[in-house]
Design an enzyme around this catalytic site. Structure first.
Site, mmCIF file in Angstrom:
data_model
loop_
_atom_site.group_PDB
_atom_site.id
_atom_site.type_symbol
_atom_site.label_atom_id
_atom_site.label_comp_id
_atom_site.label_asym_id
_atom_site.label_seq_id
_atom_site.Cartn_x
_atom_site.Cartn_y
_atom_site.Cartn_z
ATOM 1 N N GLU A 1 2.440 -10.319 1.453
ATOM 2 C CA GLU A 1 2.773 -8.923 1.148
ATOM 3 C C GLU A 1 4.294 -8.753 1.280
ATOM 4 O OE1 GLU A 1 -0.007 -6.192 2.809
ATOM 5 O OE2 GLU A 1 0.997 -4.435 1.962
ATOM 6 N N ASP B 1 0.857 -1.204 0.000
ATOM 7 C CA ASP B 1 0.000 0.000 0.000
ATOM 8 C C ASP B 1 0.889 1.248 0.000
ATOM 9 O OD1 ASP B 1 0.838 -0.657 2.646
ATOM 10 O OD2 ASP B 1 -0.602 0.783 3.433
ATOM 11 N N HIS C 1 1.857 -9.166 -2.743
ATOM 12 C CA HIS C 1 0.816 -8.123 -2.769
ATOM 13 C C HIS C 1 1.463 -6.735 -2.874
ATOM 14 C CE1 HIS C 1 -3.142 -6.526 -1.466
ATOM 15 N NE2 HIS C 1 -2.451 -5.639 -0.777
ATOM 16 N N ASP D 1 1.274 -17.969 -2.919
ATOM 17 C CA ASP D 1 1.938 -16.936 -3.718
ATOM 18 C C ASP D 1 0.936 -16.299 -4.674
ATOM 19 O OD1 ASP D 1 3.790 -15.267 -4.835
ATOM 20 O OD2 ASP D 1 4.607 -16.788 -6.196
HETATM 21 O O1 9MR Z 1 2.618 -6.288 9.688
HETATM 22 C C1 9MR Z 1 1.358 -5.959 10.242
HETATM 23 C C2 9MR Z 1 0.866 -7.120 11.064
HETATM 24 O O2 9MR Z 1 1.712 -7.305 12.185
HETATM 25 C C3 9MR Z 1 -0.567 -6.872 11.521
HETATM 26 O O3 9MR Z 1 -1.059 -8.039 12.163
HETATM 27 C C4 9MR Z 1 -1.451 -6.528 10.309
HETATM 28 C C5 9MR Z 1 -2.904 -6.216 10.689
HETATM 29 O O4 9MR Z 1 -3.009 -5.055 11.449
HETATM 30 O O5 9MR Z 1 -0.920 -5.402 9.640
HETATM 31 C C6 9MR Z 1 0.382 -5.619 9.134
HETATM 32 O O6 9MR Z 1 0.816 -4.446 8.544
HETATM 33 C C7 9MR Z 1 0.244 -4.043 7.329
HETATM 34 C C8 9MR Z 1 -0.171 -2.592 7.517
HETATM 35 O O7 9MR Z 1 -1.249 -2.533 8.412
HETATM 36 C C9 9MR Z 1 -0.493 -1.888 6.215
HETATM 37 N N1 9MR Z 1 0.570 -2.029 5.271
HETATM 38 C C10 9MR Z 1 0.895 -3.423 4.994
HETATM 39 C C11 9MR Z 1 1.319 -4.134 6.254
HETATM 40 C C12 9MR Z 1 1.720 -5.589 5.963
HETATM 41 O O8 9MR Z 1 0.675 -6.391 5.592
#
Ligand code: 9MR
Length: 600
Positions: free
Chosen positions: A578, A195, A521, A569
Site C-alpha cells: 500500500e 483507502d 494498493h 507488486d
Molecule cells: O500501517 C498500519 C499498520 O501498522 C497496521 O499493522 C495495519 C493493520 O492494522 O494497518 C496499517 O494501516 C492501514 C490502515 O489501517 C488503513 N489505511 C491503510 C493503512 C496502511 O495499510
C-alpha cells in the site's frame, strides 16, 4: 491469468542467478531478481558512499568493474565476502566503489559476468525525489479538486467528500451509534492511504514528520529548498513555505476532529472518520457512496492533536502568528482533555470500513505531546510532564525496529534533542546522547547485513519501509547533532536499500530506478485493475516486505518467503504494497536531507 499472476510471471521473467548462488532464489519466487548485482538503481551521490551487494556463495572475493555508459572501465576492485544475510537468506558479497567520485549516467557494476541495473552518479540525484515525495500529499488531499494544471490530466480529479452526491461526507458527519448525537464538519485533510479513511493518529505522525523536515532544514540553513513556490500546490506564491502549506491542509482537518466545547469529551479528538463499509478497488474518491462516520474519541488521537498543534504553534509562528496562536490554544485544550481522559483506547475490533489504528499504550503519546508543548511554551507544567515521564529516560523510546504511528516517544525525544529548550544542560546532553546511541545501534545493524538495512531481520512488519525511513531519520538527526559523516553515509545507504539495493532488485519508490513498484494498493491509482486509471505517481513509496503476510495475495504468492522478500507488486497486496501518508512523509524528510549539497 490473474493480474497478480501476470505480475509474478513478469517479475520472474528475467530470473538469473550469480555463479555459485544456485538455490538462493527459487524460480517460483514471484519477485525474484533479475541480476545478482544489486545497486541503488536511481544512483549515487558523487560525495556519498557507493556500495553494492552481490548475491554469490563464492567463498573468495570477486573482481568488480564499474563501467561507464560507453562500456569503459571507470574503476575496479575486489568484493568483500559478507556471508549470509539473515533477512534475505542470501549469501552476499559487498563491492565498495565510494572512492569513485566522477559524475555520469548509465553506469553499471559488473561482477563475475553479471551486470547491475544502470544507474547515475550526480549531485542533484535527490532533487526530484524531494519534490515528488512531497507532491504525494497534494494528490492525497480530500475536499478539494486535484488540478490538472498542477498534476497533469491523468491525476486530476474532482474534490472528494464535500457532500456532493454520491459522496455522503465529510461536511456534516454523524457519529457511530451511541458516540454522539450531533454532526461535525471534518472536511479536508489527506486520505490516509489506498483507502479514503482519515485517521488522527496517522495524520499526526505524518504532519509531525513534514513539519520536522522543515524545522531541521531551517536549522541547517537549507530551508529554501522547501520554501514558497517549491511545490506544485495551489498555495504556491503565498509567502509561506510550501511544505508548511501542505502540512496545514492536514492540521486544519486534525483541528476539525476536536470535540467542541459543551459536548461530552470536549477537547478530545475523534479517533477517525471513514466509510461505514469497505469500498472496492477501484473507487474514485468523488464516487464513494458509503456513509461516513465519526468514531469514538481516543486519548491517543487527542495527544496526536496536542503534539502536532503545539509543533504548529512553534514552527508556524514566523509565518502566520494568528494561526500559530490558534494551534497553541487547540493544543492546550487537547492536552487538558487527554489528562482528564487518560485511558480511552481505540480498539482493534473497530476495523469495518477503515483501519483500526488501535493503541492501548498511550504514555508515549503523553510524552511526545508534553515535549512539543514544552518546546512551544517553555512552561513548567509541560516540563514537569516531560521529566516525570518514564519515556524521558527509557531506552525503549528509540528501538532497533523503529518508531511509528503507535510508538511515538521517539518524536518527543527528537524534538527535545534538536529544538532549544530550557531543560538542564546535563539533561539535554543525555537526551542527545540517546539519539546518537540509537543511531550507532542502527549503524551496527547495517554493518551486520549484506544489504545494510537499518532494521533487523525481525523488523519486516507491515509498512517495514517506514521503519527503515524512520530509523534513517534518527541517524540523520545524529548527523545534525554531531556533523559526523558516517551518519550521513548511513542515511544514504538506507536510501540505497529503498531504491534497489535489496533482495528483490527492485526500487520501492515509483518512478525511481530501472525496476520499481508501480501497482501499489490504491482506490484511484488503480491502473492494474482499470487501464483508464493511472498508476501511483512518481515518488510514491510502497509499504515494503511484511513477513506477516497479512492479505490473501501475499498469502497466495509469498508463502515461505525470507523476511526481506515478503513483498509483491500487486494492487491486492495491501499488507506489503500500500502507500500511506506516514510512509511517504519520512521518505520526503530523507529526500530533502539527501538532496542537500552542504555537507562539509
Ligand atoms: O500501517 C498500519 C499498520 O501498522 C497496521 O499493522 C495495519 C493493520 O492494522 O494497518 C496499517 O494501516 C492501514 C490502515 O489501517 C488503513 N489505511 C491503510 C493503512 C496502511 O495499510
Amino acid at each position: 491469468m490473474t493480474a497478480a499472476l501476470l505480475t509474478a510471471v513478469l517479475l520472474t521473467g528475467g530470473l538469473a542467478l550469480a555463479p555459485g548462488a544456485a538455490g538462493a532464489q527459487s524460480a517460483v519466487d514471484p519477485a525474484a531478481a533479475t541480476t545478482p548485482v544489486r545497486v541503488n538503481q536511481a544512483g549515487y551521490l558523487p560525495d556519498g558512499p557507493k556500495r553494492a551487494t552481490i548475491v554469490t556463495a563464492a567463498s573468495e572475493p570477486l573482481n568488480w568493474q564499474l563501467r561507464s555508459a560507453s562500456g569503459a572501465t571507470a574503476a575496479s576492485g575486489r568484493t568483500v565476502v559478507h556471508g549470509t544475510d539473515a533477512a534475505s537468506g542470501e549469501a552476499t558479497h559487498v563491492a565498495d566503489f565510494s572512492a569513485f567520485r566522477k559524475t555520469g549516467a548509465g553506469f553499471v557494476l559488473v561482477v563475475g559476468g553479471w551486470s547491475s541495473a544502470p544507474f547515475d552518479i550526480r549531485a542533484n540525484l535527490y532533487d526530484t525525489l524531494r519534490t515528488e515525495s512531497l507532491a504525494f500529499f497534494y494528490h492525497q488531499r480530500s475536499g478539494t479538486p486535484i488540478e490538472a494544471s498542477l498534476v497533469g490530466p491523468s491525476y486530476a480529479r474532482p474534490a472528494g467528500h464535500l457532500g456532493v452526491a454520491p459522496n455522503q461526507g465529510d461536511t456534516s458527519v454523524p457519529c457511530q451509534a451511541g458516540v454522539c448525537d450531533y454532526t461535525q464538519d471534518v472536511r479536508g485533510g489527506w486520505y490516509d492511504a489506498g483507502d479514503h479513511g482519515k485517521y488522527v493518529v496517522n495524520g499526526g505522525i505524518s504532519v509531525w514528520t513534514l513539519v520536522d523536515s522543515f524545522a531541521r532544514a531551517k536549522r541547517a540553513g537549507t530551508a529554501s529548498a522547501l520554501g514558497d513556490s517549491t511545490l506544485r500546490i495551489p498555495e504556491r506564491g503565498n509567502g509561506v513555505p510550501d511544505i508548511l502549506d501542505e502540512a496545514r491542509w492536514e492540521l486544519d482537518f486534525l483541528m476539525r476532529m476536536q470535540v467542541p466545547e459543551g459536548r461530552p469529551y470536549a477537547g478530545m479528538a475523534f479517533h477517525k472518520i471513514h466509510d461505514a463499509a469497505w469500498t472496492g478497488i477501484p473507487t474514485r474518491p468523488e464516487l464513494d457512496p458509503q456513509p461516513r462516520e465519526l468514531h469514538r474519541p481516543s486519548t491517543a488521537a487527542t495527544l496526536n492533536l496536542a503534539a502536532t498543534a503545539a509543533q504548529c504553534a512553534r514552527v508556524f509562528r514566523p509565518y502566520d502568528s494568528a494561526y500559530a496562536k490558534r494551534c497553541l490554544s487547540v493544543a492546550r485544550t487537547a492536552w487538558t482533555a487527554a489528562q482528564a481522559n487518560p485511558a480511552l483506547y481505540a480498539p482493534d475490533s473497530d476495523s469495518t470500513g477503515g483501519g483500526p489504528y488501535n493503541d492501548t499504550q498511550v504514555t508515549d503519546d503523553f510524552y511526545w505531546a508534553a515535549a512539543e508543548l514544552y518546546a512551544a511554551t517553555g512552561e513548567r507544567a509541560y516540563r514537569d510532564a516531560v521529566t516525570s515521564s518514564p519515556w524521558h529516560t527509557s531506552a525503549d523510546a528509540l528501538t532497533a525496529t523503529g518508531f511509528n504511528w503507535a510508538d511515538t516517544a521517539a518524536l518527543g525525544r527528537l524534538t527535545l534533542a534538536t529544538v532549544p529548550n530550557g531543560l538542564p544542560t546535563a539533561d539535554i546532553r543525555r537526551v542527545r546522547a540517546s539519539v546518537t546511541a540509537a543511531a550507532d545501534g542502527h549503524l551496527a545493524t547495517m554493518a551486520g547485513q549484506g544489504y545494510a538495512v537499518p532494521i533487523p531481520a525481525n523488523g519486516y512488519v507491515w509498512g517495514s519501509n517506514s521503519q527503515v525511513t524512520n530509523n534513517a531519520i534518527v541517524v540523520a538527526t545524529a548527523y545534525a547533532l554531531t556533523g559526523q559523516q558516517r551518519y550521513r553515509a548511513a542515511v544514504l545507504e538506507s536510501m540505497d536499500y529503498l531504491l534497489g539495493r535489496n533482495t528483490l532488485d527492485l526500487s520501492y519508490v515509483t518512478g525511481y530506478g530501472d525496476t520499481y513498484a508501480r501497482n501499489q494498493h490504491h482506490r484511484f491509482w488503480a491502473h492494474q485493475y482499470d487501464a483508464s486509471l493511472p498508476n501511483p505517481p512518481a515518488g510514491s513509496l510502497a509499504g515494503g516486505p511484511n513477513s506477516g503476510l497479512q492479505d490473501p495475495v501475499a498469502q497466495e504468492h509469498l508463502a515461505g518467503c525470507a523476511p526481506a522478500a515478503c513483498y509483491i507488486d500487486d494492487i491486492g497486496s495491501y499488507s506489503t504494497n500500500e502507500v500511506t501518508i506516514n510512509w511517504n512523509a519520512p521518505l520526503a524528510w530523507l529526500a530533502a536531507f539527501a538532496s542537500e549539497r552542504r555537507h562539509g
